[in-house]
Design a protein around this motif. Structure first.
Motif, PDB file in Angstrom:
ATOM      1  N   LEU A  93       0.646  -1.183   0.021  1.00  0.00           N
ATOM      2  CA  LEU A  93       0.122  -0.229  -0.103  1.00  0.00           C
ATOM      3  C   LEU A  93       0.858   1.190   0.097  1.00  0.00           C
ATOM      4  O   LEU A  93       0.615   2.307  -0.478  1.00  0.00           O
ATOM      5  N   PHE A  94       1.869   1.368   0.799  1.00  0.00           N
ATOM      6  CA  PHE A  94       2.735   2.618   0.935  1.00  0.00           C
ATOM      7  C   PHE A  94       4.056   2.647   0.387  1.00  0.00           C
ATOM      8  O   PHE A  94       4.803   3.762   0.430  1.00  0.00           O
ATOM      9  N   LYS A  95       4.566   1.599  -0.200  1.00  0.00           N
ATOM     10  CA  LYS A  95       5.980   1.387  -0.588  1.00  0.00           C
ATOM     11  C   LYS A  95       5.783   1.103  -2.080  1.00  0.00           C
ATOM     12  O   LYS A  95       6.604   0.226  -2.652  1.00  0.00           O
ATOM     13  N   ARG A  96       5.197   1.851  -2.790  1.00  0.00           N
ATOM     14  CA  ARG A  96       4.680   1.674  -4.375  1.00  0.00           C
ATOM     15  C   ARG A  96       5.741   2.034  -5.071  1.00  0.00           C
ATOM     16  O   ARG A  96       5.659   3.080  -5.777  1.00  0.00           O
ATOM     17  N   PHE A  97       7.011   1.396  -5.090  1.00  0.00           N
ATOM     18  CA  PHE A  97       8.132   1.816  -5.844  1.00  0.00           C
ATOM     19  C   PHE A  97       7.802   1.960  -7.234  1.00  0.00           C
ATOM     20  O   PHE A  97       8.717   2.592  -8.049  1.00  0.00           O
ATOM     21  N   TRP A  98       6.996   1.168  -8.110  1.00  0.00           N
ATOM     22  CA  TRP A  98       6.740   1.449  -9.316  1.00  0.00           C
ATOM     23  C   TRP A  98       5.862   2.744  -9.831  1.00  0.00           C
ATOM     24  O   TRP A  98       6.007   3.000 -10.994  1.00  0.00           O
ATOM     25  N   GLU A  99       5.354   3.397  -8.665  1.00  0.00           N
ATOM     26  CA  GLU A  99       4.803   4.492  -9.079  1.00  0.00           C
ATOM     27  C   GLU A  99       5.601   5.733  -9.778  1.00  0.00           C
ATOM     28  O   GLU A  99       5.270   6.520 -10.632  1.00  0.00           O
TER      29      GLU A  99
END
Length: 153
Positions: free
Chosen positions: A89-95
């Motif tokens: 939820l909060f470590k969306r490295f792909w964004e």
């Protein structure tokens, strides 16, 4: 108090110290900031407030279970799930879209936090099932039972 008892407590504390007291204290002292961060994922404020409140509860109660040995396997299992869910939820490295870029990359910076969460989940699962997995059946049979971490085998 034996050396193995002290080692067991120290190892368990190393697993939970990120959450209790530090992350829990940060959420408590900066509750509105944490809610703001949660609103980046869940725009509805009541949902964000509920998630942070639940997260705060998990970060206080589950580490205490792990440290004391009270329902420690279940507490560790919940912490493993918590680490996985918060990573997604909060470590969306792909964004950020710059993961493969040369030089500095926000995506790669976030990726290390993402991996840290999953590594912690693995550590918590070791408490749940044991180093060799032998505790899996005992956990499934009675999830709230203690692993009796401070009693010599």
């Amino acid at each position: 108090m034996t050396l193995s008892w002290v080692a067991t407590l120290a190892i368990r504390y190393l697993l939970v110290v990120l959450f209790f007291p530090f992350s829990a204290l940060d959420k408590a002292l900066n509750f509105q900031g944490a809610v703001g961060q949660a609103q980046q994922v869940f725009s509805a404020r009541p949902m964000a407030v509920a998630l942070i409140a639940v997260g705060l509860g998990v970060e206080v109660v589950m580490p205490l279970g792990i440290l004391t040995g009270v329902a420690d396997r279940l507490a560790a299992f919940i912490m493993a799930g918590y680490c996985g869910v918060t990573a997604l939820l909060f470590k969306r490295f792909w964004e950020p879209g710059d993961f493969w870029a040369h030089g500095d990359s926000k995506g790669r910076d976030i990726f290390w936090d993402f991996l840290k969460n999953f590594s912690l989940a693995g550590g918590f699962l070791l408490i749940t099932v044991g180093i060799n997995g032998a505790g899996l059946l005992a956990f499934l049979a009675n999830p709230v039972a203690s692993s009796h971490p401070y009693i010599a085998p």
